[in-house]
Design a protein around this motif. Structure first.
Motif, short mmCIF file in Angstrom:
data_model
loop_
_atom_site.label_atom_id
_atom_site.label_comp_id
_atom_site.label_asym_id
_atom_site.label_seq_id
_atom_site.Cartn_x
_atom_site.Cartn_y
_atom_site.Cartn_z
N LEU A 56 44.62 78.77 46.59
CA LEU A 56 45.08 80.12 46.97
C LEU A 56 43.95 80.89 47.65
O LEU A 56 44.16 81.55 48.68
CB LEU A 56 45.58 80.88 45.75
CG LEU A 56 45.89 82.36 45.98
CD1 LEU A 56 47.04 82.52 47.00
CD2 LEU A 56 46.26 83.05 44.66
N GLU A 57 42.77 80.79 47.09
CA GLU A 57 41.62 81.49 47.67
C GLU A 57 41.32 80.97 49.07
O GLU A 57 41.06 81.74 50.01
CB GLU A 57 40.39 81.30 46.76
CG GLU A 57 39.19 82.12 47.20
CD GLU A 57 38.04 82.01 46.22
OE1 GLU A 57 36.91 82.35 46.62
OE2 GLU A 57 38.25 81.60 45.06
N LYS B 208 50.57 92.07 51.12
CA LYS B 208 49.66 90.95 50.92
C LYS B 208 49.86 90.31 49.56
O LYS B 208 49.85 89.08 49.43
CB LYS B 208 48.22 91.45 51.07
CG LYS B 208 47.15 90.39 50.84
CD LYS B 208 45.76 90.99 51.05
CE LYS B 208 44.66 89.97 50.77
NZ LYS B 208 43.32 90.56 51.01
N SER B 209 50.07 91.11 48.55
CA SER B 209 50.23 90.60 47.18
C SER B 209 51.48 89.71 47.06
O SER B 209 51.48 88.72 46.32
CB SER B 209 50.31 91.75 46.18
OG SER B 209 51.41 92.60 46.47
N SER C 196 44.09 82.15 51.40
CA SER C 196 43.98 83.59 51.65
C SER C 196 42.89 83.91 52.66
O SER C 196 43.06 84.79 53.51
CB SER C 196 43.70 84.33 50.34
OG SER C 196 44.80 84.23 49.45
N GLN D 237 50.62 86.28 48.56
CA GLN D 237 49.76 85.52 47.65
C GLN D 237 50.54 85.03 46.42
O GLN D 237 50.32 83.92 45.94
CB GLN D 237 48.57 86.38 47.22
CG GLN D 237 47.59 86.64 48.36
CD GLN D 237 46.46 87.55 47.95
OE1 GLN D 237 46.68 88.58 47.29
NE2 GLN D 237 45.23 87.18 48.32
N LYS D 238 51.45 85.85 45.95
CA LYS D 238 52.27 85.45 44.80
C LYS D 238 53.13 84.24 45.16
O LYS D 238 53.26 83.30 44.37
CB LYS D 238 53.16 86.63 44.38
CG LYS D 238 54.05 86.32 43.17
CD LYS D 238 54.91 87.55 42.81
CE LYS D 238 55.83 87.22 41.63
NZ LYS D 238 56.70 88.38 41.28
#
Length: 457
Positions: free
Chosen positions: A140-141, A423-424, A144, A427-428
């Protein structure tokens, strides 16, 4: 570029002295398209002829027939005989239609084969013993940092859309159908032309588009049938490698054939533009394209000519195509604004010229398979079209194997608007897709695909 054209266009838009300015504008615009098409035709036909002569492009018997039709018409130009006869125009029109049918069939095969390519790619790390241990949070990092390095909206949306389509698909069929209906709803108030385009893309993405001409390519059908017969649940390493070989061979075949058809269609489009406009152009336009007819002559005669002779011919219009392209970029916007009633065109005896300039304008678009005649929307309302698509996709998912179903879902998702606004939320979704995938081969393949995206964007 053409002051007489510009002056006539300004007067037309102001609705002044239409009887004089309309014919003046249309003839001058026809001349611009005539020059552009001749310059393009000279360059394209030279490249095509050299590729065939050097063996870089190998034509089938049918493709040779198309090339001979073009050569015959160009021979007529070289000899000075009138080529824009009704019979000749019909020949080129038929040629374009046949090429378009073939390309639509090849595109449909490509869309269907892609679904198997996607499925096999997800199996590749496991079959080839290259599985990585992917930590979801670390992934994920990494994702992102790729997605959000620049939050300029257009670029961000493109990256998110491409990434979401590569992530492991972990949603039920019901959830997927809900996603489709929800995200497609943005098109509810769209016009018929937009709806036709959107649903064409969705049917294609799902491997459901069935154009005419599929029977023209038995090689593609045989390869697709072999891939459809795979049992992905119990696929052996030998079957996997055989399937990969089949996919690579048919992809190479499609690429080779498509390149030839694409080149022939580009040539046919420019030849048709020349034929549509040549009867209306000014002497200056004919004089400006003499060099093109000299190039056609050299290629038509099939005699040896030096590179220097060819270079000399091309140097006579060096830089002109770019200038015309820049001019048309602006001028076509004005032409599209121009509204002239059929009654007036007929009264002024300008209907034929206006129609031909309209065709030339359409042939000058980036879509080389553009239809010259506008078609009425026949797909029904948005709700009817969406229901029909969802019914068709549901049937595919009901009958299909899981790896291919996931490919269908990923492909359709990529062709729909994104449901994320923050954005959240992105990412979710990314984290959930990674965490819910317990097949490390698929997870590895997804991350490799996303890394390739990051390198290419």
């Amino acid at each position: 570029m053409n002051q007489e054209l510009i002056k006539a266009r300004k007067e037309l838009l102001a609705k002044r002295d239409v009887e004089y300015n309309l014919p003046c504008y249309l003839r001058n615009l026809a001349g611009v398209y005539y020059r552009m098409a001749n310059y393009n035709l000279a360059m394209l036909y030279t490249s095509f002829s050299e590729a065939v002569a050097e063996g870089d492009t190998v034509l089938s018997e049918k493709e040779e027939g198309y090339a001979n039709t073009i050569k015959t018409l160009l021979d007529g130009m070289v000899q000075g005989s009138p080529v824009a006869t009704e019979e000749a125009l019909a020949q080129v029109g038929d040629l374009r239609r046949e090429l378009t049918v073939a390309m639509q069939a090849l595109t449909a095969y490509t869309d269907r084969l892609y679904l198997h390519e996607y499925a096999l790619q997800r199996l590749a790390p496991g079959m080839e013993d290259t599985v990585e241990e992917i930590d979801s949070n670390a992934a994920l990092e990494e994702i992102s940092s790729f997605l959000f390095f620049d939050e300029e909206q257009e670029g961000l949306l493109a990256r998110v859309s491409a990434t979401v389509s590569e992530l492991p698909v972990r949603m039920t069929k019901a959830k997927f159908m809900e996603w489709v209906r929800s995200t497609a709803s943005v098109y509810k108030e769209s016009d018929g032309e937009t709806l036709d385009r959107v649903f064409y893309m969705l049917y294609s993405a799902a491997g459901l588009y069935e154009p005419e001409g599929m029977e023209l390519f038995p090689e593609c059908k045989a390869a697709l049938d072999a891939l459809n017969a795979l049992d992905y649940r119990s696929l052996t390493e030998e079957q996997y490698r055989s399937a990969k070989d089949t996919l690579e061979e048919v992809t190479e075949f499609i690429t080779s054939v498509s390149d030839a058809y694409f080149s022939l269609t580009e040539i046919a489009n420019n030849l048709l533009t020349v034929m549509l406009t040549e009867g209306y152009v000014m002497p200056a336009d004919t004089e400006a394209t003499t060099c093109c007819r000299e190039i056609y002559r050299m290629l038509s005669e099939g005699k040896d000519f030096t590179d220097a002779e060819l270079v000399e011919a091309f140097e006579t219009f060096e830089g002109l195509p770019e200038q015309i392209e820049e001019f048309l970029f602006t001028e076509e916007a004005y032409f599209d604004e121009l509204t002239v009633e059929d009654k007036l065109l007929e009264a002024m005896m300008q209907k034929a010229l206006y129609t031909r300039v309209t065709y030339a304008r359409r042939l000058h678009t980036t879509s080389i398979f553009v239809k010259l005649e506008e078609e009425e929307h026949k797909g029904g309302s948005f709700d009817e079209m969406l229901d029909a698509f969802c019914t068709a996709v549901a049937k595919v998912l009901e009958e299909g194997q899981r790896p291919v179903n996931r490919a269908v879902m990923a492909s359709v998702i990529r062709n729909l608007p994104l449901p994320f606004t923050r954005k959240s939320e992105i990412q979710k979704y990314v984290l959930a897709a990674l965490e819910n995938c317990h097949d490390m081969s698929e997870k590895t393949a997804a991350m490799r695909a996303i890394r390739e995206l990051a390198e290419g964007m």
